[in-house]
Scaffold this active site. Structure first.
Site, PDB file in Angstrom:
ATOM      1  CE  LYS A  80      -3.889  -2.323   2.171  1.00 18.16           C
ATOM      2  NZ  LYS A  80      -4.571  -2.711   3.412  1.00 18.16           N
ATOM      3  CD  GLN A 101      -3.435  -4.593   6.495  1.00 15.93           C
ATOM      4  OE1 GLN A 101      -3.275  -3.626   5.754  1.00 15.93           O
ATOM      5  NE2 GLN A 101      -4.280  -5.569   6.201  1.00 15.93           N
ATOM      6  CG  ASP A 129      -9.058   0.419   5.452  1.00 12.38           C
ATOM      7  OD1 ASP A 129      -8.837   0.192   4.247  1.00 12.38           O
ATOM      8  OD2 ASP A 129      -8.316   0.041   6.378  1.00 12.38           O
TER       9      ASP A 129
END
Ligand code: NAP
Length: 306
Positions: free
Chosen positions: A56, A100, A123
């Site tokens: 990412k 994460q 997200d």
């Protein structure tokens, strides 16, 4: 009874659709005149998380964002992680924050998600963004389902008025997928492990999205001829699965060569004989997720700095 069709489904090429989206992100950043900042937080040394976070941050740099990894010790307390999130929330150079998952067991992921500033929640997991999405209002939308919508759109098949069936009701994929399809005027059915007679529902789907996490759960007799099939599942299977894969020449070859092979939730070899469009695994939904994350970061930067 599903009739046999002479035509094989066309492949939805996630790599190519993701490349187009990445080019749009590059162009959008050039127009902004500044580099939006994305921080990917990882706690501990889970190898899969390590790879995801590195990829990412790397993709962010490649597209012209300022990507940064924040790697924290496995033993970090919940309070310490919340303090880090608070610091990132207040850092004006940071437009997007992602933490994460999974997190070490001493940390409640819900508390961490709730602590992220919704304006930086790239997200799309914060309850404010979830609520806005379900109300059909602008929001930062979870990346994988947003990527699936983009893949469906790439086929030219209209979502408006279609019967859509989503298998899976997770907060990360199934539920937001259903909300996005509904927002686009599909008639949506959500299925899960307690659904009675799954096949009777999936056979009605013009658009079928499988987000289960079980290999070959969607078989050809469950698919309406001509349906668009989006396979979110990622399941690595080993040699013990060889018999169930015997009909799939390509996957059997890979399994024999490597000792394991990545499968979706859909029996690709057989379903492609019934569907009109289908995503492969790998190379379908997977490449879209990171590209969507980058787009969300640009959206977050635009909205926050407007
Ligand atoms: P999850 O949280 O485990 O949810 C799975 C869902 O499938 C649950 O709602 C479960 O029902 C349902 N389910 C399980 N067995 C079923 C069955 N036999 N019939 C019907 N429904 C069944 O998983 P997730 O996070 O949504 O992920 C799903 C899959 O997508 C995984 O393979 C994951 O690796 C993959 N994934 C891929 C990407 C990507 O970028 N390509 C991103 C995210 C996830 P209940 O709710 O009743 O338990």
């Amino acid at each position: 009874m599903i009739e046999a069709r002479a035509v094989t489904a066309r492949l939805i090429d996630g790599k190519s659709v993701a490349r187009d989206l990445e080019n749009e992100v590059r162009a959008a950043i050039a127009e902004l005149g500044y580099q939006p900042g994305l921080v990917a937080v990882r706690v501990g040394n889970d190898p899969a998380s390590e790879l995801y976070v590195r990829n990412k941050a790397k993709k962010a740099d490649e597209l012209g964002l300022r990507g940064r990894q924040l790697v924290l010790d496995e033993s970090l307390s919940e309070r310490e992680l919340l303090a880090e999130v608070d610091r990132l929330n207040r850092d004006d150079e940071v437009d997007g924050i992602l933490v994460q998952l999974p997190l070490p067991k001493q940390i409640d992921p819900r508390k961490v998600i709730d602590a992220i500033d919704p304006a930086k929640d790239v997200d799309g997991f914060h309850p404010i963004n979830v609520g806005l999405l379900h109300m059909g209002r602008a929001a930062l939308v979870p990346c994988t389902p947003a990527g699936c919508i983009r893949l469906i759109d790439s086929t030219g098949v209209s979502i408006d008025g279609a019967n859509a069936v989503v298998i899976g009701r997770s907060d990360i994929v199934g539920k937001p997928m259903a909300a996005l399809l509904l927002q686009r005027n599909a008639s949506v059915t959500i299925c899960h492990s307690r659904t009675r007679d799954l096949a009777s529902l999936t056979r009605n789907a013009d658009i079928l999205v499988a987000a289960v996490g079980r290999p070959l759960v969607v078989t050809a007799d469950m698919v309406k001829p001509g349906a668009v099939v989006i396979d979110v599942g990622m399941n690595r299977v080993d040699a013990s699965f060889a018999d169930r894969l015997a009909h799939d020449e390509e996957k059997s070859r890979l399994l024999a060569k490597n000792g394991s092979v990545l499968l979706g939730d859909v029996d690709f070899a057989r379903v492609r004989e019934v569907a009109s469009w289908i995503t492969p695994v790998p190379g379908g939904v997977g490449p879209m997720t990171i590209a969507m994350l980058m787009q969300n970061t640009v959206t977050a930067a635009r909205q926050r700095r407007a």
